[in-house]
Motif scaffolding. Structure first.
Motif, PDB file in Angstrom:
ATOM      1  N   GLY A  56      71.939  33.066  28.083  1.00  0.00           N
ATOM      2  CA  GLY A  56      71.042  32.433  27.685  1.00  0.00           C
ATOM      3  C   GLY A  56      71.415  31.555  26.279  1.00  0.00           C
ATOM      4  O   GLY A  56      70.863  30.794  25.885  1.00  0.00           O
ATOM      5  N   ASP A  57      72.578  31.732  26.034  1.00  0.00           N
ATOM      6  CA  ASP A  57      73.332  31.486  24.840  1.00  0.00           C
ATOM      7  C   ASP A  57      74.071  29.984  24.969  1.00  0.00           C
ATOM      8  O   ASP A  57      74.392  30.209  26.330  1.00  0.00           O
ATOM      9  CB  ASP A  57      74.494  32.307  23.863  1.00  0.00           C
ATOM     10  N   ASN A  58      74.305  28.992  24.316  1.00  0.00           N
ATOM     11  CA  ASN A  58      75.067  28.080  24.654  1.00  0.00           C
ATOM     12  C   ASN A  58      76.900  28.584  24.411  1.00  0.00           C
ATOM     13  O   ASN A  58      76.982  28.970  23.265  1.00  0.00           O
ATOM     14  CB  ASN A  58      74.690  26.898  23.686  1.00  0.00           C
ATOM     15  N   LYS A  59      77.402  28.095  25.373  1.00  0.00           N
ATOM     16  CA  LYS A  59      78.693  28.433  25.594  1.00  0.00           C
ATOM     17  C   LYS A  59      79.735  27.648  24.370  1.00  0.00           C
ATOM     18  O   LYS A  59      80.655  27.893  24.161  1.00  0.00           O
ATOM     19  CB  LYS A  59      79.081  28.286  27.016  1.00  0.00           C
ATOM     20  N   SER A  60      79.136  26.203  24.530  1.00  0.00           N
ATOM     21  CA  SER A  60      79.688  25.411  23.273  1.00  0.00           C
ATOM     22  C   SER A  60      78.791  24.642  22.640  1.00  0.00           C
ATOM     23  O   SER A  60      77.392  24.415  23.076  1.00  0.00           O
ATOM     24  CB  SER A  60      80.682  24.501  23.995  1.00  0.00           C
ATOM     25  N   GLY A  61      79.063  23.925  21.550  1.00  0.00           N
ATOM     26  CA  GLY A  61      78.018  22.939  20.706  1.00  0.00           C
ATOM     27  C   GLY A  61      78.518  22.876  19.262  1.00  0.00           C
ATOM     28  O   GLY A  61      79.923  22.968  18.955  1.00  0.00           O
ATOM     29  N   THR A  62      77.868  22.579  18.304  1.00  0.00           N
ATOM     30  CA  THR A  62      78.283  22.438  16.892  1.00  0.00           C
ATOM     31  C   THR A  62      77.507  23.428  15.938  1.00  0.00           C
ATOM     32  O   THR A  62      76.393  23.716  16.412  1.00  0.00           O
ATOM     33  CB  THR A  62      77.901  20.812  16.547  1.00  0.00           C
ATOM     34  N   LYS A  63      77.964  23.459  14.898  1.00  0.00           N
ATOM     35  CA  LYS A  63      77.302  24.565  13.991  1.00  0.00           C
ATOM     36  C   LYS A  63      77.584  23.796  12.453  1.00  0.00           C
ATOM     37  O   LYS A  63      78.874  23.341  12.329  1.00  0.00           O
ATOM     38  CB  LYS A  63      77.990  25.795  13.945  1.00  0.00           C
ATOM     39  N   ALA A  64      76.643  23.631  11.733  1.00  0.00           N
ATOM     40  CA  ALA A  64      76.591  23.128  10.404  1.00  0.00           C
ATOM     41  C   ALA A  64      76.884  24.297   9.440  1.00  0.00           C
ATOM     42  O   ALA A  64      76.304  25.528   9.505  1.00  0.00           O
ATOM     43  CB  ALA A  64      75.295  22.693   9.895  1.00  0.00           C
ATOM     44  N   ALA A  65      77.918  24.226   8.458  1.00  0.00           N
ATOM     45  CA  ALA A  65      78.267  25.210   7.679  1.00  0.00           C
ATOM     46  C   ALA A  65      78.667  24.447   6.103  1.00  0.00           C
ATOM     47  O   ALA A  65      78.265  23.259   5.985  1.00  0.00           O
ATOM     48  CB  ALA A  65      79.646  25.989   8.049  1.00  0.00           C
ATOM     49  N   GLY A  66      79.459  24.811   5.293  1.00  0.00           N
ATOM     50  CA  GLY A  66      79.477  24.609   3.918  1.00  0.00           C
ATOM     51  C   GLY A  66      81.044  24.349   3.492  1.00  0.00           C
ATOM     52  O   GLY A  66      81.872  25.226   3.882  1.00  0.00           O
ATOM     53  N   LYS A  67      81.236  23.675   2.332  1.00  0.00           N
ATOM     54  CA  LYS A  67      82.569  23.331   1.876  1.00  0.00           C
ATOM     55  C   LYS A  67      82.495  23.128   0.543  1.00  0.00           C
ATOM     56  O   LYS A  67      81.369  22.433  -0.093  1.00  0.00           O
ATOM     57  CB  LYS A  67      83.211  22.428   2.634  1.00  0.00           C
TER      58      LYS A  67
END
Length: 201
Positions: A56-67
């Protein structure tokens, strides 16, 4: 007479435009420094799960993080910059042939790079960076998952982007960064898009 007046007006306009360009807000004074922070959007992928995996999880995609980052301006064109990017954690759980498996990844990078900035308008400039990144991608598995690792890897770092000067000290930027590969190719991918805000002092 009209031709002479027109020539004088045109010359004055050209000179004023050149002066405005020369006083570009995007150019920082030599010997100054800056600090900044950004929101990083990066790709992730869990191809190791196999073609028959059900989830049920996405195998690929994007994720927002910080820098966070900082730099020193050698002159109005060249600078040296260093930063830390936290790509965050990502999980992927699945079943295959009735057996369960899962991945948990946690990635971050440090980088040091030279930066060149070239004004194209009074308040806008393009820039490029080239240096090295120290990448860490920790992967823990459960069940039948078959990839793991937690070693550091040094890789080539490169970036291209543009920045807009809100004023002489505050700038916003958008750039594409490539941190290179990690020790294990599961989870975070090499490229990222970063929106940043920096203050020059």
């Amino acid at each position: 007479m009209k031709k002479i007046i027109f020539a004088l007006v045109a010359s004055a306009a050209a000179l004023s435009g050149t002066a405005a360009y020369a006083q570009s807000n995007t150019q920082d004074a030599a010997g100054t420094g800056y600090i900044g922070a950004g929101v990083v959007g990066s790709r992730y992928d869990f191809d190791n799960a196999g073609a028959g995996a059900l989830s049920g999880d996405n195998k690929s995609g994007t994720k927002a993080a910080g820098k966070i980052y900082g730099g020193y301006n050698i002159d109005s064109t060249w600078a040296v910059e260093a930063g830390y990017t936290d790509f965050g954690k990502r999980s992927y759980n699945y079943t295959q042939g009735g057996a369960a498996g899962g991945y948990n990844t946690d990635a971050h990078s440090y980088y040091v790079a030279g930066k060149g900035t070239w004004p194209v308008a009074r308040d806008f400039a393009v820039f490029g960076k080239l240096g090295v990144a120290r990448n860490h991608n920790e992967v823990n598995t459960t069940g039948i998952a078959n990839a793991f690792g937690s070693e550091n890897k040094t890789a080539l770092y490169a970036s291209v982007g543009g920045e807009y000067a809100i004023n002489k000290n505050v700038k916003v930027s958008l750039e594409y960064e490539n941190y290179g590969k990690s020790d294990i190719d599961t989870g975070r991918k090499a490229g990222a898009v970063t929106a940043g805000l920096r203050y020059n002092f």
